[in-house]
Design a protein around this motif. Structure first.
Motif, short mmCIF file in Angstrom:
data_model
loop_
_atom_site.label_atom_id
_atom_site.label_comp_id
_atom_site.label_asym_id
_atom_site.label_seq_id
_atom_site.Cartn_x
_atom_site.Cartn_y
_atom_site.Cartn_z
N ALA A 1 0.83 -1.21 0.00
CA ALA A 1 0.00 0.00 0.00
C ALA A 1 0.86 1.26 0.00
O ALA A 1 0.56 2.23 -0.70
CB ALA A 1 -0.93 -0.01 1.20
N ARG A 2 1.95 1.25 0.77
CA ARG A 2 2.84 2.41 0.78
C ARG A 2 3.49 2.60 -0.58
O ARG A 2 3.57 3.71 -1.10
CB ARG A 2 3.93 2.23 1.86
N GLU A 3 3.93 1.50 -1.19
CA GLU A 3 4.58 1.59 -2.49
C GLU A 3 3.64 2.12 -3.57
O GLU A 3 4.04 2.93 -4.41
CB GLU A 3 5.09 0.21 -2.91
N MET A 4 2.39 1.68 -3.53
CA MET A 4 1.45 2.06 -4.58
C MET A 4 1.10 3.54 -4.53
O MET A 4 0.66 4.12 -5.54
CB MET A 4 0.19 1.21 -4.49
N LYS A 5 1.30 4.19 -3.39
CA LYS A 5 1.05 5.63 -3.30
C LYS A 5 2.06 6.42 -4.14
O LYS A 5 1.80 7.56 -4.51
CB LYS A 5 1.10 6.09 -1.85
#
Length: 338
Positions: free
Chosen positions: A178-182
């Motif tokens: 989720a952090r990466e996809m931001k």
């Protein structure tokens, strides 16, 4: 049924065929890639000869340790189940829904071919992850097809390159992902720590009569956590059949024997989708000691145990704020002094 497998026995690694619970080894040094390069028809001929000449003392499945059925050249993983997309989106923003762009063309990402694990292995939780998840998938394995170059294929050509099918668990660190996809790129470390393929490869001819008019396969896919069923879906609910995925992957690019293409997660085939539908982390994320089993009709099942987390924090240094170039036009050249 012909299945292609690798196994360890008495300190040696073997490639061969599993037939009626017996493991029939090919000559030492043979690899699955040799079979993909030879193509499906040649492999089926070899399997028939191997079964006919099988020794009476060939080991049973219970006597060997299954390994990954291949070392993939590449692994492309698609997202083709509308129900899964809808549920996972809800787990991210609470709204759910499927963006219109999803319907326009199949989307995939490349994952790590070097961290493929076998059924029976323990899967450690990656650093920084507290929301470990599973993904229930089927993968197509490509092989040589006469006259097919592997680039700019149409679906008919692509179908001929499908050598066989195996079960895939695309393990996911959901909070890391989720952090990466931001950042609008990825996923990367939320995915590349492990994928399970196995228990073997079932050759494509076994499913020749099971494709519907559009090329879909109606195979039941079920996930279990500690023997409790998580959900069941059909492979026929993919938005695109495998031949169209292979064809799309080949456009302006190249697919080759030994490439693996995942279907993406089936509906109700992971925890994150259920978190989105339930509005809470229920069922809970995977914990150390949990047993995850994926069963696909006509192919087989894989099972892994979740191991311990390597470390609680993400081992990454923060970016240095180094300044920015702020030119808004051509760089002016100072006039020389008179």
């Amino acid at each position: 049924m012909v299945t292609i497998a690798r196994w360890a026995l008495d300190g040696a690694v073997h490639t061969g065929f599993v037939h009626e619970d017996r493991c029939l080894a090919l000559p030492q040094g043979t690899t699955p890639q040799d079979l993909f390069d030879a193509g499906l028809e040649a492999t089926l001929d070899l399997a028939a000869r191997t079964v006919a000449e099988a020794p009476g003392d060939a080991p049973s499945l219970g006597e060997v340790r299954l390994l990954t059925p291949l070392d993939p050249r590449t692994v492309r993983d698609f997202v083709t189940f509308e129900e899964h997309v809808e549920g996972v989106t809800a787990s991210i923003d609470g709204a759910g829904g499927v963006v219109e762009e999803w319907y326009e063309a199949p989307t995939f990402y490349f994952t790590n071919p070097h961290t493929v694990r076998a059924t029976g292995e323990t899967i450690p939780v990656p650093a920084g992850c507290s929301r470990m998840d599973l993904e229930t998938e089927v993968a197509a394995v490509l092989g040589t097809a006469e006259g097919i170059t592997g680039t700019d294929l149409d679906p008919g050509q692509a179908h001929r390159m499908i050598f066989g099918y195996t079960v895939l668990n695309d393990w996911s660190a959901r909070d890391v992902q989720a952090r990466e996809m931001k950042v609008r790129l990825g996923p990367c470390k939320g995915k590349d720590f492990a994928s399970t393929l196995g228990p073997w490869i079932v050759t494509a001819d076994e499913f020749a009569d099971r494709h519907d008019a559009e090329g879909f396969l109606d195979l039941a896919m079920t996930a279990y956590v500690n023997d409790e069923p998580l959900g069941t879906d059909s492979l026929a609910h993919m938005g695109w059949p495998f031949a169209e995925l292979v064809a799309y992957a080949s456009q302006d690019s190249l697919v080759v024997p030994g490439d693996v293409l995942g279907s993406g997660t089936s509906g109700r085939g992971c925890l994150a989708e259920l978190w989105g539908r339930n509005g809470a982390l229920q069922p809970p994320p995977l914990r150390t000691g949990d047993r995850v089993r994926l069963v696909v009709e006509g192919i087989g099942e894989i099972e892994n145990t979740v191991g311990s987390r390597r470390r609680a924090d993400l081992p990454a240094a923060r970016a240095r704020r180094r300044g920015r170039a702020r030119a808004v036009g051509p760089v002016a050249t100072a006039a020389a002094s008179p």
